[in-house]
Enzyme design. Sequence first.
Site: not given
Length: 386
Positions: A98, A140
Amino acid sequence: MLSDKSFPVVEATLPLVGSRIGDITPKFYARLFAAHPELLDGLFSRSNQRSGNQQQALAGSIAAFASHLVNNPDTLPETVLSRIAHRHASLGITEPQYQVVYEHLFAAIAEDLAEVITPEIAEAWTEVYWLMADALIKLEKGLYAAQANTKMWTPWKVAAKTPAGTGSMTFTLEPADDTPITAALPGQYVSVKVTLPDGLRQVRQYSLSGDAGTSRSFTTKLDDGGEVSPVLHSNVEVGDVLEISNPYGEITLKEGDGPVVLASAGIGCTPTASILRSLAESGSDRQVLVLHAESTLDSWALRSQMTDDVERLDGADLQLWLEEPQPGANAGFMTLREVDLPANASLYLCGPLPFMKNIRNEAINAGIPATKIHYEVFGPDIWLAS
Ligand SMILES: Cc1cc2nc3c(=O)[nH]c(=O)nc-3n(C[C@H](O)[C@H](O)[C@H](O)COP(=O)(O)OP(=O)(O)OC[C@H]3O[C@@H](n4cnc5c(N)ncnc54)[C@H](O)[C@@H]3O)c2cc1C
Ligand code: HEM
């Protein structure tokens, strides 16, 4: 929730960023792949990059997320986030990635909006990014933790490869090692990783098309212009080993005893067939209406499985639409206008986007609330962006 400082900045710049996001995302991916070419080997789809579908899906999701933050400050758009998180988890996306995406996305934003961007605008949109990223990372992590094993890929041997209607093939797999198996829910999919003739690895998702639980079978339609389905159809044989992910996907049969409507077109019948199979296996007494649209009877990939399962259920009915008129089937494209929809039904939809948009609109007009309509898109979800 956005901070008091960022809220007015995001609100004021939403139209600007919204109008530019479609140009920002291609710049972002160009930067990302220039810095990390390895991400195209076994992670991102080369075809979705070429067609621009993934750029559109990313742009659509960011625009939808930011407008949600402005219009509904106290909540997050759960459905959008859940779909992305399941797709990410099926690809093994990790938290440190990310930061990499952030750097290249914001470099692309700075490049595209060079003439108007201020530190204040950059800071406010950084907050949007990390609100979305943190929500995805959390979802997630939960999805990974719910698996029976910690592996991204496990080997499964092809036990059978069976033609399923014109142009489709069912692959039935058995475990090729002793990795604990996560029980799949009906409607879920797995990622399948293959090596292409040029050596590049590519991943695609396939809905489980038969029994769920610890069984793994999926049915693919050959896409002549595609990269992975031709390899599966032509190069993968019984006895070969495929690399498969754990099962993911949020479009699964919701608990309850209310009526279920399963509406599919073409190869979109795979998740609905698996849901139907689970209802038949459990001897469910729910009212089930199966609606399916095909071009011809022969191209219906899971015809015998689905008709058998409808037969097994007292409360099930099937209606078929064929582009080529045939006795016992409706002629042309599916429409709900002549269908007697059960009251209080939940609708599960899968097929091409124009089909799903049309059926969803008709279902809403017929009184099914949007919250009871669940749809699976066989590709990046560009519904949001359209
Ligand atoms: C959750 C989910 C579940 C799925 N379940 C199933 C299933 O059960 N069964 C099934 O068959 N499929 C399923 N799919 C679809 C599947 O993942 C693949 O997308 C499909 O098999 C095609 O993959 P491919 O590699 O053969 O084609 P791709 O290589 O992905 O190509 C797809 C299309 O893009 C076109 N394309 C390539 N480049 C361009 C370009 N520059 N411009 C425009 N178009 C271009 C190609 O010609 C081709 O027609 C599912 C997808 C998802 C996301
Ligand atoms: C806040 C950050 C992110 C957002 C908003 C986002 C959004 C999306 C969206 C909307 C999709 C399409 C999902 C679908 O419709 O099925 C997607 C898919 C995908 N994402 Fe992300 N994503 C983010 C971060 C990441 C990161 C960090 C990675 C890892 C490098 C990543 C890799 C992928 C891949 C590989 C796909 C599948 C694309 C394809 O193969 O075509 N994403 N993402």
